[in-house]
Design a protein around this motif. Structure first.
Motif, short mmCIF file in Angstrom:
data_model
loop_
_atom_site.label_atom_id
_atom_site.label_comp_id
_atom_site.label_asym_id
_atom_site.label_seq_id
_atom_site.Cartn_x
_atom_site.Cartn_y
_atom_site.Cartn_z
N PHE A 40 33.19 -2.30 4.32
CA PHE A 40 33.69 -1.23 5.14
C PHE A 40 34.89 -1.74 5.75
N ASP A 41 34.99 -3.10 5.96
CA ASP A 41 35.90 -3.93 6.42
C ASP A 41 37.41 -3.79 5.18
N PHE A 47 42.92 0.97 3.11
CA PHE A 47 43.20 2.39 3.47
C PHE A 47 44.22 2.36 4.74
N LEU A 48 44.40 1.28 5.49
CA LEU A 48 45.29 0.89 6.58
C LEU A 48 46.63 0.19 6.14
N ALA A 175 29.23 2.75 -0.39
CA ALA A 175 28.98 3.47 0.87
C ALA A 175 29.82 2.87 1.96
N GLY A 176 30.04 1.48 1.96
CA GLY A 176 30.81 0.98 3.04
C GLY A 176 32.28 1.42 2.98
N TYR A 177 32.66 1.71 1.79
CA TYR A 177 34.18 2.14 1.59
C TYR A 177 34.13 3.39 1.72
N VAL A 178 33.11 4.18 1.53
CA VAL A 178 33.22 5.73 1.59
C VAL A 178 33.32 5.94 3.32
N GLY A 180 34.43 3.59 5.58
CA GLY A 180 35.57 3.23 6.00
C GLY A 180 36.83 4.25 5.72
N ALA A 181 36.83 4.87 4.60
CA ALA A 181 37.91 5.82 4.16
C ALA A 181 37.82 7.00 5.15
N GLY A 182 36.41 7.71 5.31
CA GLY A 182 36.18 8.41 6.11
C GLY A 182 36.48 8.41 7.71
N VAL A 183 36.41 7.26 8.17
CA VAL A 183 36.69 7.04 9.60
C VAL A 183 38.00 7.05 9.64
#
Length: 501
Positions: A40-41, A47-48, A175-178, A180-183
């Motif tokens: 997620f991080d 993405f940021l 799922a962590g990537y998804v 993170g991207a969704g947030v």
């Protein structure tokens, strides 16, 4: 001529570990959740990247901002081998469960702290320094996170389902990537890119704290793995006391004794993680910075790709239990070598359907690696050194792979050649092909140094039947070889009578 044959000791039903389904589900959930938070991080950071470049490196040009931000992402990988050595020895000394609880605490606190760092405009050069320190703390904890989680699942899984169960660890990563991207996408839609660059970039990092609390609760409630418990219980009292001093084999001895496993582990991790970071960390920035798409468009495309990967991931793990792990490593590497350039030609076409197709090709290839990695790596080393050996090999590999976003961004910047990522992947694919050919097949076999593991009593009986049949076949092969050698001896005696004398 008489040859003495040492009789093999056949295993009995009591030697087969029956895995409790409820404990297995808890182990997979707890391990995958921690891994999801790690990625997620990584996903949020990727993405940021452009927004973080403006916040922490505002005086640089856009291209240099991107390289500097991705360099901050890559530098902590220098710390990971140290974390791997540290947590690896502790994992073989105190067990897997305790280490997983510690790593998730460090990881959640360091990720949360990134959201608290003042901008460059407020405190100057101290802003990127504090960012780097937080990323280094993450790197240290992650040095024991993935290896500990993969070992935990592998040592809890039945032999015939280890590929399928292990694939859920990487499912958590994706799922962590998804998430993170969704947030990032949701925040951007609510407050706009200007608000994201100003203060909204902090919000995704704040989510690490509640995720860490949930992960810590789940991991704290877990029991130690059956394989490690067996390892401790079968030791003599003197050795059990010696276990408290850590593994008796040094790092150098591990490399010398298990050099083939060590090199195969490095090869699998390099080809997997370079493809991983290329697709899921570098590509959002590539789409926005190099191809001119907005950050929102790049994120949407990657989210769609990752959603597809979520469905493919467990299927690859399931198939690997039937056909083996090696075919996916070899096949995926060959596909990466042959299709990297065509995939990037599609990505560079400027047409969204073709861009999506090119990314999808890379995603399916990546699934071939991630679907088998968590089940392949722990099986390469015996129980007593599994954590320390795997953590060392894994983090040396990740140190190399973690430089991918920075190196590729720099290569594209200095050469202005948008095909550099494809050439990079082809070089890595060659490593994957050699590794796949060299590694031993481990599907449907007990972990090294551990008893066979089954889902239920019926499966345990089938394992016993296959084991006894295997012993009988080995005996037949040995007897056939003895007969062949005896016949050869007689022919030599007939040809040269003096030999008998």
């Amino acid at each position: 001529m008489k040859l003495r044959r040492k009789k093999a000791k056949p295993i009995t039903l009591k030697d087969v570990t029956i895995i409790d389904d409820s404990k297995l589900r808890k182990a997979i959930t707890a391990a995958a959740l921690g891994n999801a938070m790690e990625w997620f991080d990584f996903g949020v950071y990727g993405f940021l990247a452009n927004a973080l470049g403006k916040v922490f490196f505002p005086e640089a040009s856009p291209g240099v901002q991107l390289v500097a931000t991705l360099a901050t992402f890559s530098v902590p990988f220098l710390i990971r081998p140290l974390g791997g050595l540290f947590f690896g020895r502790l994992g073989d000394k105190y067990g897997r469960q305790k280490i997983l609880a510690i790593t998730i605490i460090i990881m959640s606190i360091s990720t949360f702290s990134i959201g608290l760092i003042p901008s460059y405009a407020m405190i100057g050069v101290w802003a990127p320094i504090m960012l780097l320190l937080c990323k280094m703390a993450q790197g240290f904890s992650v040095g024991g996170e993935y290896t500990g989680a993969s070992i935990f699942i592998a040592e809890y899984s039945p032999d015939r389902k280890r590929g399928f169960m292990g694939s859920w660890l990487e499912f958590g990563s994706i799922a962590g990537y998804v998430l993170g991207a969704g947030v990032v996408l949701l925040i951007t839609a609510l407050i706009g890119e200007q608000g994201l660059d100003s203060w909204g970039w902090r919000l995704p990092f704040f989510l690490a704290f509640p995720l860490g609390v949930i992960g810590l609760y789940l991991r704290h409630a877990l029991e130690e793995t059956p394989a490690f418990q067996q390892h401790v219980e079968t030791m003599e009292q003197g050795d059990r006391e010696g276990l408290q001093d850590g593994p008796k084999i040094s790092f150098g001895e591990v490399v010398r004794k298990y050099w083939r496993s060590f090199l195969c582990c490095i090869g699998v991790v390099i080809v997997t993680n370079v493809t991983y970071y290329m697709l899921l960390t570098y590509m959002p920035s590539y789409l926005s910075h190099s191809l001119g798409y907005t950050e929102e468009q790049g994120v949407l495309i990657i989210i769609a790709i990752m959603m597809g990967m979520l469905f493919i991931q467990p299927v690859i793990g399931l198939l690997s239990d039937r056909f083996g792990r090696r075919p996916f490593v070899i096949g995926g590497s060959i596909a990466l070598f042959l299709l990297a350039v065509p995939a990037f030609r599609l990505i560079d076409s400027g047409l969204q359907p073709l861009i999506f197709s090119g990314l999808l090709v890379l995603a399916v290839i990546l699934n071939c690696f991630t679907g088998v990695m968590a089940s392949s790596l722990p099986a390469m080393f015996p129980t007593q050194v599994r954590f320390s050996a795997l953590a060392s090999a894994f983090n040396i590999s990740v140190l190399i792979a973690g430089l991918t976003p920075t190196v590729i961004a720099w290569l594209v910047e200095v050469t202005s050649n948008l095909m550099m990522p494809a050439y990079y992947l082809m070089a890595v694919a060659a490593i994957g092909i050699v590794t796949g050919l060299a590694m031993r097949e481990t599907a449907n076999k007990p972990l090294r140094g551990a008893a066979p593991a089954a889902s239920d009593i019926e499966e345990a009986k089938e394992i016993l039947k296959e084991h006894h049949a295997s012993i009988e076949q080995q005996i037949e092969d040995i007897e056939a070889e003895i007969t062949r050698l005896e016949a050869q001896r007689r022919r030599l005696i007939d040809q040269h009578p003096r030999i008998e004398a």
